[in-house]
Write a protein that holds these residues in place. Sequence first.
Motif, PDB file in Angstrom:
ATOM      1  N   TYR A 284      32.729   2.942   4.941  1.00 59.58           N
ATOM      2  CA  TYR A 284      32.982   1.518   5.217  1.00 59.58           C
ATOM      3  C   TYR A 284      32.378   0.578   4.169  1.00 59.58           C
ATOM      4  O   TYR A 284      32.426  -0.638   4.337  1.00 59.58           O
ATOM      5  N   LEU A 285      31.834   1.101   3.068  1.00 57.58           N
ATOM      6  CA  LEU A 285      31.242   0.253   2.022  1.00 57.58           C
ATOM      7  C   LEU A 285      32.330  -0.186   1.040  1.00 57.58           C
ATOM      8  O   LEU A 285      32.384   0.252  -0.120  1.00 57.58           O
ATOM      9  N   TRP A 286      33.193  -1.030   1.515  1.00 63.73           N
ATOM     10  CA  TRP A 286      34.370  -1.402   0.723  1.00 63.73           C
ATOM     11  C   TRP A 286      34.208  -2.726  -0.019  1.00 63.73           C
ATOM     12  O   TRP A 286      35.011  -3.027  -0.912  1.00 63.73           O
ATOM     13  N   TRP A 287      33.230  -3.522   0.327  1.00 66.01           N
ATOM     14  CA  TRP A 287      33.146  -4.869  -0.255  1.00 66.01           C
ATOM     15  C   TRP A 287      33.079  -4.828  -1.787  1.00 66.01           C
ATOM     16  O   TRP A 287      33.961  -5.364  -2.472  1.00 66.01           O
ATOM     17  N   TRP A 288      32.026  -4.209  -2.305  1.00 67.42           N
ATOM     18  CA  TRP A 288      31.888  -4.137  -3.764  1.00 67.42           C
ATOM     19  C   TRP A 288      32.912  -3.189  -4.382  1.00 67.42           C
ATOM     20  O   TRP A 288      33.370  -3.407  -5.504  1.00 67.42           O
ATOM     21  N   ARG A 289      33.242  -2.130  -3.631  1.00 70.49           N
ATOM     22  CA  ARG A 289      34.219  -1.158  -4.177  1.00 70.49           C
ATOM     23  C   ARG A 289      35.557  -1.829  -4.443  1.00 70.49           C
ATOM     24  O   ARG A 289      36.221  -1.540  -5.444  1.00 70.49           O
ATOM     25  N   SER A 290      35.976  -2.737  -3.555  1.00 71.76           N
ATOM     26  CA  SER A 290      37.263  -3.418  -3.750  1.00 71.76           C
ATOM     27  C   SER A 290      37.217  -4.309  -4.983  1.00 71.76           C
ATOM     28  O   SER A 290      38.207  -4.430  -5.706  1.00 71.76           O
ATOM     29  N   TYR A 291      36.067  -4.932  -5.218  1.00 76.94           N
ATOM     30  CA  TYR A 291      35.942  -5.806  -6.395  1.00 76.94           C
ATOM     31  C   TYR A 291      35.953  -4.987  -7.683  1.00 76.94           C
ATOM     32  O   TYR A 291      36.623  -5.336  -8.654  1.00 76.94           O
ATOM     33  N   LEU A 292      35.217  -3.884  -7.671  1.00 76.24           N
ATOM     34  CA  LEU A 292      35.090  -3.075  -8.888  1.00 76.24           C
ATOM     35  C   LEU A 292      36.331  -2.248  -9.182  1.00 76.24           C
ATOM     36  O   LEU A 292      36.578  -1.886 -10.336  1.00 76.24           O
ATOM     37  N   THR A 293      37.122  -1.940  -8.153  1.00 76.93           N
ATOM     38  CA  THR A 293      38.298  -1.080  -8.360  1.00 76.93           C
ATOM     39  C   THR A 293      39.282  -1.732  -9.332  1.00 76.93           C
ATOM     40  O   THR A 293      39.649  -1.143 -10.355  1.00 76.93           O
ATOM     41  N   SER A 294      39.731  -2.931  -9.015  1.00 78.19           N
ATOM     42  CA  SER A 294      40.655  -3.606  -9.933  1.00 78.19           C
ATOM     43  C   SER A 294      39.908  -4.213 -11.115  1.00 78.19           C
ATOM     44  O   SER A 294      40.456  -4.330 -12.212  1.00 78.19           O
TER      45      SER A 294
END
Length: 641
Positions: A564-574
């Motif tokens: 569920y640690l998606w906050w930073w992952r979503s930013y860094l992915t793109s």
Amino acid sequence: MGMERRKPHAISMWMCFALLLLVHSVHSFYLPGVAPQDFEKGDLLKVKVNKLASVKTQLPYAYYSLPYCKPKKIEDSAENLGEVLRGDRIENSPYEFKMREPQMCNVVCHVTLSDKEVKEFKEKIDGEYRVNMILDNLPLVVPFRRPDTDTLVYQHGFPVGFKAQYAGSKEERYFINNHLAFTVKYHKDEETDAARIVGFEAKHFSIKHVYDGKSDDSKTRLTTCDPHAKRTVTNSNTPHVVDDREIIFTYDVDFQESEIKWASRWDTYLYMADDQIHWFSIVNSLMIVLFLSGMVAMIMLRTLYRDISRYNQLETQEEAQEETGWKLVHGDVFRSPMNSDLLCVYVGTGVQFLGMILVTMIFAALGFLSPSNRGGLMTAMLLLWVFMGIFAGYASARLYKMFKGSEWKKITLQTAFMFPGIVFVIFFVLNALIWGEKSSGAVPFGTMFVLVLMWFGISVPLVFVGSYVGFRKPAIEAPVKTNKIPRQIPEQAWYMNPFFSILIGGILPFGAVFIELFFILTSIWLQQFYYIFGFLFLVFLILIVTCAEITVVLCYFQLCSEDYLWWWRSYLTSGSSALYLFLYAAFYFFTKLNITKPVSGILYFGYMLIGSYAFFVLTGTIGFFACFWFTKLIYSSVKID
């Protein structure tokens, strides 16, 4: 009461200050000479000179940094903010024509070079510098035919000189181009005798002039170029060696009537590249990205529909204890991330970038920022960046309040100063290097002061206004409640490793823009005009869709793996697409550019670092908002006790 009386006064003072800066910037946005100008026969045409530019060193210099012929009084033309930042230095020159009156072998001046000036000329010839001139807002071009395709192409400006072997010697010597044969093309009005200038070309020659008697600039009688004897420089084969020191600068001017109308006069300058390759590459990229986007959208819609239907069915059958996948983490998915303040700052800055680029591209696509308006594009981007600060403050404050933050002034200061501060430090260091090279590309102290005033006087207050409004809004409500105790994340498969998935996520957004990126880098570093803003806007929309879709897909896989640690992952992915952009810039440097000077290499990578950093903030914000919308949508679509 006294404080209440002073507040309106302070606000009015700030508004007046901001208005003055705005009026000054907008006034400098428009250039004289952009509107059509009619010339009668015999009207005086004044040629202006611009910087000496080189694609080899990327360090521009003022025209009069070399001992060229000078007018009685050197006058600077009005320059906007974008021109100054680009290194343009537009000044008057002694080259003057009379409309539709050809001239031959005009002597501009007689110069005797010192040892230092000879060295400066040799350095500029080694650096492959070209001299830029302007007539009626049209830059000077030199036509030549490509030997491979036999097509006529144009180069901006004429070379200062060249190196070649001479008189059977194996040693290369330096020669200076001291004679110019100008060609002014004009379109004549059929009803009146007035004409408009539609072309400004020149051919350059190196000629060792010989004269009779004493050298007097106004009365010198040249035997190598005599209009009375109809002897021109093309009849002579003796070039002028820089070491000869004594140089006579001359020019011819011819006028040619043209069918090109004033509204189409820039077409010659814009169609310099191979347009067929350009258009084919963009359309090919567009089709590939649209096809991939369609597949991703179809898979996501079908998979999500099946998941939501199954979860709702399980709830009705009271089998919730057998839940699997992304629904299991509903009590942790909206838990505040680590370094949430920093995330708020970067999201707000990304919103500021997104607004600036969208408005700029719309204006550019509509033709308001054409290349004829020198420096207009950069000026517009700076102004829009400043005024988009209100949206940066609003976005960061709204997200900050959702994370239960209470110190809105702190997050506002970070939003107003973090990204601009980092960029300003890098820019200041690079500008110091340019200043050390005594280049005209160095931003003057006055311009630097104006930039700081725009930052502190307009941008920072607007960020505070946006934050104040955003923080007063109700906090964004999550569709599910957050558990007090964090759920343990199970061991992830190798392909769901954060580092791996982030790097994979940046490939597709970069693939959507890398072909267009080649043309953008070429226009910046090889000094060519970029003009297809309509296609650039289309590619930008493709980039937005691609960043959003790839982030949503990887976020869905992550949640299905109960991470569920998606906050930073979503930013860094793109946002990781910026890494590929910087690597491509390095590849472009070693394969397309011929830069050998260390300072020039530092400047290139310094500016590309700033560009990649901005691209990271932009694409990361797009991916974050897409994932944020996606998670709110799916968790509000299922029944959760």
